[in-house]
Enzyme design. Sequence first.
Site, PDB file in Angstrom:
ATOM      1  N   THR A  19       0.817  -1.179  -0.387  1.00  0.00           N
ATOM      2  CA  THR A  19      -0.334   0.007  -0.187  1.00  0.00           C
ATOM      3  C   THR A  19       0.602   1.182   0.216  1.00  0.00           C
ATOM      4  OG1 THR A  19      -1.710  -1.017   0.970  1.00  0.00           O
ATOM      5  CG2 THR A  19      -1.622   1.482   1.095  1.00  0.00           C
ATOM      6  N   HIS A  59       1.963   1.760  -3.373  1.00  0.00           N
ATOM      7  CA  HIS A  59       0.625   2.619  -4.453  1.00  0.00           C
ATOM      8  C   HIS A  59       0.265   4.194  -3.733  1.00  0.00           C
ATOM      9  CE1 HIS A  59      -0.506  -1.212  -5.997  1.00  0.00           C
ATOM     10  NE2 HIS A  59      -0.454  -1.745  -5.072  1.00  0.00           N
TER      11      HIS A  59
HETATM   12 ZN    ZN Z   1      -0.584  -2.845   4.930  1.00  0.00          ZN
END
Ligand code: ZN
Lengths: 340, 331
Positions: free
Chosen positions: B40, B43
């Site tokens: 994440t 991202h």
């Molecule tokens: Zn995570």
Amino acid sequence: MRNRAAVMHGTHDIRLEERPVPEPDPKEVLVEIKAVGVCGSDVHYYEHGRIGSFVVEKPLILGHESSGVVVDLGNEVTKHEVGERVTLEPGVPCGRCRECRAGRYNLCPDVRFFATPPIDGAFANYVTIHEDFAFRLPDSMSDEVGALMEPLSVGIWASWKARIRGGEHVLVTGAGPIGLLAMRVALAFGATEATITDVSEERLEIARRSGATRAINVANEPLPDAGVEVDALIECSGNPAALKDGIRCIRPAGMAVVVGMGPGEETSIPLSYIQSKEITLTGTFRYANTYPTAIGLVSSGKVSLDDFATSHYGLDDTEEALQASGKDPANVKPVVVPGS
Amino acid sequence: MSVSVVWPGREGVEVESRNVPSPGSDELKVRVEASGLCGTDLHIASGEYPFARPGVTIGHEFAGTIVEVGPDVEGFSVGERVVVDPNIPCRTCEFCHSSRPHLCENPQALGVTLNGGLSEFAVLPAPQAYRVPEGLPPEAAALTEPLACTLHAVDLGDLRPGERALVLGAGPIGVLCAALLVAAGASEVLVSEPSRERRDHVRKVGAEPVEPESVSEGMADKVFECVGRSGTMRDAVEAVKPGGTVVWVGVAPPEAEVAVRPYDIFRRELTIRGTYTNPFTMERSLALLGSGRIDWETIVTHRIPLDRFEDAWSAHSEGAGLKVCVLPESS
Ligand SMILES: [Zn+2]
Ligand SMILES: NC(=O)c1ccc[n+]([C@@H]2O[C@H](COP(=O)([O-])OP(=O)(O)OC[C@H]3O[C@@H](n4cnc5c(N)ncnc54)[C@H](O)[C@@H]3O)[C@@H](O)[C@H]2O)c1
Ligand SMILES: [Zn+2]
Ligand SMILES: [Zn+2]
């Protein structure tokens, strides 16, 4: 081939007799028995001649935790070969009734279960069984451990019903063979804490050695004072107080599974606790579809039973084997070895 | 002042010195002792994560020691080690009220919308903190959140102990998933992974590595896709037994599509489930780590101090090893 059997003629009356070697039906295998564990229910029949509505009215062969070698096949058998080592699931259901068709064949009203009157059990040299209820044992597993797939199944069924998940805390009340095995299964299913209770210090010591994270002697430290809080209770003592106190240790929305059989038909439970915490209470009756899992758990090393059998007896000494646990609580699992 | 890793709102992340305030009435301030990097974070850095707030301190997998306690906080004190659930539900929407806080309509998240833990110090709402069991080191505790997400996925897979499970992908989540399936009593856990190096990690957590070519139809009762690609999502559906469950754990790009034959779902009565974050699994995750059931030392392959954050970031971006953990500068 001679078939000797330890036959119960009445309470405290076991006689060694010669019986004909049974003929397998077309779908049955003939098994030479190598090991039979002694279960509390065998002892109960031996001492009291009955369990609830099941009464020993004519001579009965006890013993239902068994393993052996296939020595003959009925002419329609396809799953086994002569010489194969197997463990026997002792209850053969009808396969046709509503419960059987629903997959809960343990609740079949017409099940034929070893050592449950009038069906003979396995304290003998030879038995026959439907081929679907004989399970091949891996080479790595001894005969005696193979016989223990039966009580292990009771523990598996209890843990399934308790929906044990990784990271949970389980309470097992009663450190007899069933409680000890239920605890090991719960740990194998991912429980990270297992609290076990008993009133016998010897049995609690066995529990500590087999993975209990806490073992409480409720004779000295009553459960309500022990600060125990769990996701699931598996009651394996048959003691009404253990059930009552155990339920009060369950966290909201937890599970209570009653495996132990109490002394009476009825018992009192803390109803308002069950209501206000939304506890799910259920019982277990034997097990269904557990044998492949039992064999898998042991052969993969997730449950070790190498140290579980505590003493061994020949068929001639079956009576002594039936008295062993009563005389010494540390003798948790006597095993009869008919060939010895 | 606190050295912090910040997403400025354009591509990349920057290390800067910022002021971390005193805790509010219901907040804790912690000195961060370990902070894991996660997909994440990549991202967010590449601007592909719509929820991220420009200027936020990133890092949502962290543990630390409490240095200051807000006046209304009960049950925590200075000096205790805690790990953080980064996901903060609104507690008032339809989903929060029906015990699905992870599906909340107005969620906040530490390290995404609020300042997180890639920093010397962090401030967080006290209900997000979980006490770390004695003896569990910070870099292990920092795995609680990714393990809790994986535990939710395994819960949804509804594994019966004794069943055969297949995991696709041996990244950090795939390996954690395999370790959980082993801990949950699966009789066999197969993990398919093309990289030889990653296949080696799989063996260490008690699972069996296999090459992707050997994944075949109907080979497992439960299948967990931990890659995040359409191709492997489809493989997962092929590989499950009739009546089985497929859990898509991996995160595919928003525009990705998978071709699934409805007839297969019909004829083989398959269940395909999605899984999102970590509802109600933090405590069990911590219990599993604390009990030694999860071999966290296999998972944490990199420990890099915050003053060498660039190295940590490049190890993480290159996919070297499994979990890259950032430790305070001083150690
Ligand atoms: Zn995570
Ligand atoms: N439901 C089923 O299908 C099924 C199958 C097998 C056995 N059982 C039952 O399970 C129970 C356990 O079987 P076992 O063979 O282990 O019996 P067991 O009698 O050897 O074990 C029971 C243990 O409970 C302990 N105990 C007594 N009072 C207690 C209390 N207040 N708190 C905690 N422990 C206490 C005893 O000391 C003993 O060690 C029995 O009731 C048996 O009939 C049920
Ligand atoms: Zn039936
Ligand atoms: Zn909400």
